[in-house]
Design an enzyme around this catalytic site. Structure first.
Site, PDB file in Angstrom:
ATOM      1  N   PRO A   2       0.805  -1.192   0.000  1.00 14.34           N
ATOM      2  CA  PRO A   2       0.000   0.000   0.000  1.00 14.34           C
ATOM      3  C   PRO A   2       0.839   1.243   0.000  1.00 14.34           C
ATOM      4  O   PRO A   2       1.750   1.385   0.806  1.00 14.34           O
ATOM      5  CB  PRO A   2      -0.746  -0.088   1.316  1.00 14.34           C
ATOM      6  CG  PRO A   2      -0.003  -1.075   2.132  1.00 14.34           C
ATOM      7  CD  PRO A   2       1.106  -1.601   1.338  1.00 14.34           C
ATOM      8  N   GLU A   3       0.476   2.112  -0.859  1.00 15.79           N
ATOM      9  CA  GLU A   3       1.018   3.465  -0.849  1.00 15.79           C
ATOM     10  C   GLU A   3      -0.111   4.360  -0.343  1.00 15.79           C
ATOM     11  O   GLU A   3      -1.146   3.869   0.070  1.00 15.79           O
ATOM     12  CB  GLU A   3       1.482   3.859  -2.261  1.00 15.79           C
ATOM     13  CG  GLU A   3       2.456   2.835  -2.856  1.00 15.79           C
ATOM     14  CD  GLU A   3       2.973   3.195  -4.239  1.00 15.79           C
ATOM     15  OE1 GLU A   3       3.109   4.399  -4.510  1.00 15.79           O
ATOM     16  OE2 GLU A   3       3.245   2.285  -5.027  1.00 15.79           O
TER      17      GLU A   3
END
Length: 293
Positions: A2-3
DNA sequence: CCGCGGGCCTGAGAGC
DNA sequence: TGCTCTCAGGCCCGCG
């Protein structure tokens, strides 16, 4: 996974079940994730009420009615799944078959009903910690974080200042959480393509001196903000692990212009180049060497 | 201070 | 089918 856009998507999914709700029970299925859980983790959460769910960079932050703040990071493969205890999921539910690596289960009750919030993380690069509320901003997780690429504060002038005197290539600088907080490998590649800038270009050549360098800085700042905003609107990107809290994937991977597109044609109009893959600081970089300069 | 490489984990996919 | 190898969205630490 996840960014920033994926973490923001998760935050928005958690909020309705968590904000204003109380921890009735916290189940831990192992003693650690990336790090050991803090001492008495479950007991310190039990009976606390969640005042708000927030995000800073790639961290999820739960403000409680105790002296603790619950800080959670999804690492590479973490996801949350929210279930309403009193309305079982439909048979078509996207997640029902996945149960391995469910490491933490929060039992919550609040104005929106009773919920199970399950944390799943195959690679266990994620973590959870309790931090004293008064020390939150000075804690090592947060003290050095750079500017958020959401909203309008990241503009060309600001970005040029951040990149001044830096000899690292743009790819590495944009991944540095101390400069801009929340970008990861995918969105850096996408933003550089959108701005027409090579990932190998030396950072300080983007500056406020000279019309061309100034235009580059504005284009890059605009591209970063635009890519992040569009990815959030799409619910993030799902390659392998990212799921929204209802089990459905994000959709931004369908909008990738360079990431995972090695050898495919560049999508910039009038560009006849093809996407290359190179390795920078040990990570894959995708870009078009024909239109990114 | 800055930039880079290694390590932490498991799983998916390619190639043989 | 099954083995081995490579790679994966993040981050911290230690080295030069």
């Amino acid at each position: 996974m996840p960014e920033l856009p994926e973490v923001e998507t998760v935050k928005r999914g958690l909020a309705p079940a968590m904000e204003g709700a109380r921890f009735d029970k916290v189940e831990l299925n192992r003693p650690n994730l990336r790090f050991p859980f803090p001492p008495n983790f479950a007991a310190r959460l039990k009976n606390c009420t969640i005042n708000s769910v927030a995000r800073r960079a790639k961290y999820l932050i739960l403000h409680l009615d105790s002296d603790d703040v619950l800080v959670m990071h999804l690492g590479m493969s973490g996801s949350f799944y929210v279930e309403n205890k009193n309305s079982p999921p439909a048979k078509s539910d996207a997640r029902t078959r996945i149960t391995a690596h469910d490491h933490v289960i929060f039992h919550l009750s609040g104005a929106n009903g009773e919920h199970l919030v399950t944390y799943n993380d195959p690679r266990r690069f994620g973590f959870m910690d309790l931090i004293a509320a008064e020390n939150l901003s000075s804690h090592k997780f947060f003290a050095k974080l750079g500017i958020e690429p959401t909203g309008n504060s990241l503009d060309g002038k600001c970005l040029a200042r951040l990149l001044a005197n830096r000899k690292a290539p743009l790819k590495a600088a944009l991944l540095d959480q101390k400069l801009i907080a929340g970008l990861g490998n995918i969105y850096v590649c996408e933003a550089l393509w959108q701005a027409g800038l090579a990932p190998t270009r030396i950072s300080h050549t983007i500056s406020t001196s000279g019309a061309k360098a100034r235009a580059n800085a504005i284009a890059l700042a605009d591209a970063v903000r635009d890519v992040i905003a569009r990815a959030i609107a799409a619910g993030g990107s799902s390659l392998n692990d990212h799921r929204q809290t209802d089990g459905t994937p994000g959709y931004f991977q369908h909008e990738f212009n360079v990431y995972n597109r090695e050898n495919e044609p560049c999508r910039k109009s009038h560009c006849s180049g093809h996407i290359k893959r190179i390795v920078q600081s040990g990570r894959s970089t995708y870009y078009c060497d024909s239109c990114q300069k």
